[in-house]
Design an enzyme around this catalytic site. Structure first.
Site, PDB file in Angstrom:
ATOM      1  N   CYS A 195       1.124  -7.800   5.230  1.00  0.00           N
ATOM      2  CA  CYS A 195       1.271  -7.459   3.815  1.00  0.00           C
ATOM      3  C   CYS A 195       1.418  -5.963   3.614  1.00  0.00           C
ATOM      4  O   CYS A 195       2.067  -5.519   2.680  1.00  0.00           O
ATOM      5  CB  CYS A 195       0.097  -7.986   3.012  1.00  0.00           C
ATOM      6  N   HIS A 244      -5.994  -6.604   1.066  1.00  0.00           N
ATOM      7  CA  HIS A 244      -4.660  -7.161   0.859  1.00  0.00           C
ATOM      8  C   HIS A 244      -3.784  -6.154   0.134  1.00  0.00           C
ATOM      9  O   HIS A 244      -4.246  -5.457  -0.776  1.00  0.00           O
ATOM     10  CB  HIS A 244      -4.782  -8.445   0.029  1.00  0.00           C
TER      11      HIS A 244
END
Length: 815
Positions: A253, A771
């Protein structure tokens, strides 16, 4: 798809790209307390189906295999509060996103200081190949992880996680997919069914590492629903050019976030969608043979293709890992570090200069700064000429002043992005336990307020005022862990940022001249029956606060007397009464009259007993520090209250369900901190050409030439020898009009320097995990949330968060 800062695993079905996630049940339940799942028990696979008996932990002789058996009654497993067994939840992609957003948005984590069992078993990210089989038995699914399909280390870790012989394992399916698998299998005709070995459904399992657990649970239900809405990608029109997600290949990510920001950068998009290959420099020794530029260009063309769905950036990831091994594998990395490497790599691959000339910067000789700056810039362009330089590079002025001879040196250097500090002027509350060494008072927790970026001397000064420290007294601060002192804090200039909120600190109140005497550190433990005192070792049997005393030690009796002097404030009512009576009769001293059965042992720094019990009349070598373990018998508890010796409080313990006030600062304040004059560090001395010596010069930066695309990196992550930390400061940044006119030392012929925000790289979570996503302005003033392969609209009012990490601005032309 990335994971929250928890123990998380994901299933990816290779046949239809349908994605399921296996997450800790508690983590899922916090975000969705009303969900209902289908319960499965994990049981060892029978030998009738899997060849040979299963030995789960013997990874050299057999594959890892177990069956998921559906249970009819599941209430006893729903809460997973008794710690008996391990519970996991199997959820769909949109459910997982719902939970991730909930955990990321809720602030003020409550840490109880306990690590889960899984936290000890797993670290970082690694891929596994997993096969799910429909068995002939009713309501049964078979799971098999084969050694031949996985690396040895991956398989070893899988054995730890999915061991079902040592501890029960339960899976609650909230996705409904396991039930669908079983129904599909039952609907098949027996004659049409393929052989059992051909019914395997190949899944890709990714197990993620752990970090901060137990986030607050005070978000309202309507906020949770709002957070989870519009996250499945179906709200974006199929034909929208550029609204294409990037699939997560396993903790990628960070890469996807940076790529999406660059993939929506004006002029770069037009350049790479055009015939950029004609400018590739295959002969540049500083480049990568044009392979990074070609891979990036091909990826952009795929992302901007009409009707494109989510794209797996495998080729680009492969090229990246080849030329930048630090980004290989499937560990989490920093999106800004990836961005810096990529911009530099694209520049060198596309550098129009085939043969770089040698240039030497000339001294200013009193010439105007404008002339010197232009000379530096032309020298830079003579060696560096690419679309990256055209669009992304600027120039700043660096002024150094010698503190001795006042020699001034001015240089003009290029920059690709600005890394801005997040200055903090807020205060920090810290709680420590004060323990007098003379037994005059019981341990007392004291809370003080100190500068957040202060020094250790600030903490000691505040504590001295709070505990009314006399002129003949001083404080010795120590960190306590598991009832032992693990270190003394003493450097006055040490930063308070080295002290974490969950540390436990004790300030021992001593006489000023304590360094003239021996220092004794007492650790208590209970005497165990049938234990050999000669072989005792300090361990978890220790209890209470370690105590510190200073005095002249000649024989064992001195240690005894000092200990009971410190322990005086812990006496019970019974002890005080008995002591008073016996002293009245002059038959015994105050402490000896208690007839407490204690044993003293000298230990080394590791807690190992050096010899036999200390005898009261034995002469001792008392130099330096003595570590003594004091073994309490049962009758000690009658006279001394061990509850008063309880472990010290944490430095900061947030109240349950409470939030810390969020610190806020403007982007302009960050720029001011970046550009302010400050002395160089001792490790970064400047060689003064006038003094002919290295000097700790003062340095001042000024923005001189601004690029068309201005990338601003907010320095949220800090690293030191002892601590890694992330700043959750909320930075208030302009969206439509970032005006840098007052920060630019040279106008460069422009009347203003105004910028508009068009992309943000976000980081949710804590250090080592979390994230990354991206917010992108697309199609005028519409903003979209790019969360790996999920792309959804987002209101402009929601793009300012404390997760903002890298900001992308484009210059506004003068009207």
């Amino acid at each position: 798809m990335e994971v929250p800062p928890e123990d998380t695993s994901s299933y990816t079905c290779s046949s239809d790209n349908h994605r399921l996630y296996l997450v800790p049940f508690r983590w899922w339940k916090e975000a969705d307390p009303d969900g209902q799942g289908v319960l499965y028990d994990a049981l060892p696979a029978s030998s009738s189906y899997y060849a040979g008996p299963m030995k789960i932990l013997n990874i050299f002789k057999s594959d890892l295999a177990f069956n998921l058996i559906r249970k009819q009654k599941q209430n006893e497993h729903q809460d997973d509060e008794n710690g008996d067994g391990r519970n996991y939840a199997l959820v769909s992609a949109d459910m997982w996103l719902h939970a991730l957003k909930w955990h990321s948005d809720v602030k003020g984590a409550v840490k109880d200081g306990k690590a889960s069992a899984a936290e000890d078993d797993m670290a970082d990210v690694y891929p596994l190949q997993l096969k799910l089989s429909i068995l002939q038995e009713s309501n049964t699914l078979g799971v098999r992880i084969s050694k031949k399909d996985n690396a040895v280390e991956c398989f070893r870790r899988a054995c730890k996680i999915f061991s079902i012989e040592s501890e029960l394992l339960h899976v609650l399916d909230f996705s409904g997919q396991t039930t669908q698998f079983l129904l599909n299998d039952k609907n098949k005709n027996i004659k049409d069914s393929p052989r059992q070995s051909e019914q395997d459904i190949l899944l890709e399992l990714q197990v993620y590492g752990l970090s901060d657990l137990n986030r607050n649970k005070d978000m309202k239900k309507d906020e949770m629903v709002k957070t989870s809405s519009k996250m499945n990608g179906s709200y974006c029109e199929k034909g929208s050019l550029g609204l294409t997600g990037l699939q997560n290949l396993g903790n990628t990510c960070f890469m996807n976030s940076s790529l999406q920001c660059l993939a929506h950068t004006p002029k770069l998009v037009d350049y790479f969608l055009g015939d950029h290959r004609k400018e590739i420099n295959h002969d540049n020794p500083l480049g990568m043979n044009g392979e990074i530029a070609m891979a990036f260009g091909d990826l952009l063309k795929t992302l901007w293709a009409p009707g494109a769905t989510s794209v797996p950036p495998r080729l680009f990831k492969s090229k990246l890992a080849h030329f930048a091994p630090q980004f290989s594998g499937f560990n989490q990395h920093d999106s800004q570090e990836l961005l810096a490497f990529l911009l530099d790599g694209l520049h060198e691959d596309l550098n129009r200069v085939k043969c770089k000339p040698y240039v030497e910067a000339k001294d200013g000789d009193g010439r105007p700064d404008e002339d010197i700056a232009d000379e530096y810039w032309q020298n830079h362009l003579a060696r560096n000429d690419s679309i990256i330089v055209d669009v992304c590079q600027g120039q700043y002025r660096s002024t150094l002043v010698c503190p001795i001879c006042r020699k001034v040196s001015v240089t003009f250097d290029p920059f690709m992005y600005l890394s801005l500090p997040l200055p903090s002027t807020s205060m920090r509350t810290m709680t420590l336990t004060i323990v007098p060494s003379d037994g005059s008072a019981q341990p007392t927790p004291v809370t003080v307020t100190v500068p957040k970026q202060g020094k250790f001397e600030d903490l000691v000064s505040a504590l001295g005022v709070a505990c009314v420290l006399r002129d003949d007294q001083t404080l010795m601060v120590a960190e306590v862990y598991n009832n032992h002192i693990i270190r003394f804090l003493g450097e006055p200039t040490d930063s308070l940022s080295l002290i974490r909120d969950d540390d436990r600190l004790v300030a021992y109140k001593l006489q000023n001249d304590f360094d003239k005497f021996s220092r004794i550190v007492f650790v208590q433990q209970h005497i165990e029956k049938n234990s050999s005192s000669e072989t005792q070792k300090l361990s978890s049997k220790a209890f209470g606060l370690p105590l510190v005393a200073c005095g002249e030690i000649v024989k064992g009796q001195d240690i005894h007397d000092l200990y009971f002097k410190v322990l005086k404030s812990f006496r019970t009512t019974k002890a005080a009464a008995k002591s008073c009576t016996e002293n009245h009769d002059n038959t015994a001293t105050e402490d000896d009259a208690l007839d407490c059965d204690v044993k003293f042992y000298l230990t080394d720094d590791n807690g190992n007993v050096k010899g036999s019990e200390i005898i009261m009349d034995v002469l001792l070598d008392s130099t330096g520090q003595l570590n003594v373990v004091v073994c309490w018998s049962a009758n000690m508890l009658e006279y001394y209250d061990q509850r008063l010796l309880s472990s010290p409080a944490e430095v900061y313990k947030p109240a349950l369900f409470s939030k810390r006030p969020q610190e806020s600062i403007s982007l302009y304040k960050c720029l001011e901190a970046f550009l302010k004059e400050e002395p160089l560090g001792p490790e970064d001395m400047w060689y003064c050409p006038s003094c002919k010596k290295h000097r700790q010069a003062s340095k001042k930066l000024d923005l001189w030439r601004l690029p068309e695309i201005l990338v601003i990196h907010l320095k949220r992550f800090s690293y030191s020898r002892f601590l890694k930390n992330k700043l959750e400061t909320y930075v208030d940044f302009p969206i439509h009009d970032l005006d840098l006119s007052t920060f630019v030392a040279y106008s460069n012929g422009r009347s203003s320097h105004r910028y508009m925000l068009y992309a943000i790289s976000n980081h949710y979570g804590s250090m080592g995990g979390g994230h990354y996503t991206a917010f992108i302005r697309h199609d005028g003033d519409r903003w979209y949330d790019f969360d790996d392969n999920y792309v959804s609209p987002i209101d402009e009012g929601r793009i300012k968060t404390s997760a903002a990490y890298v900001l992308f601005y484009r210059r506004l032309e003068d009207v």
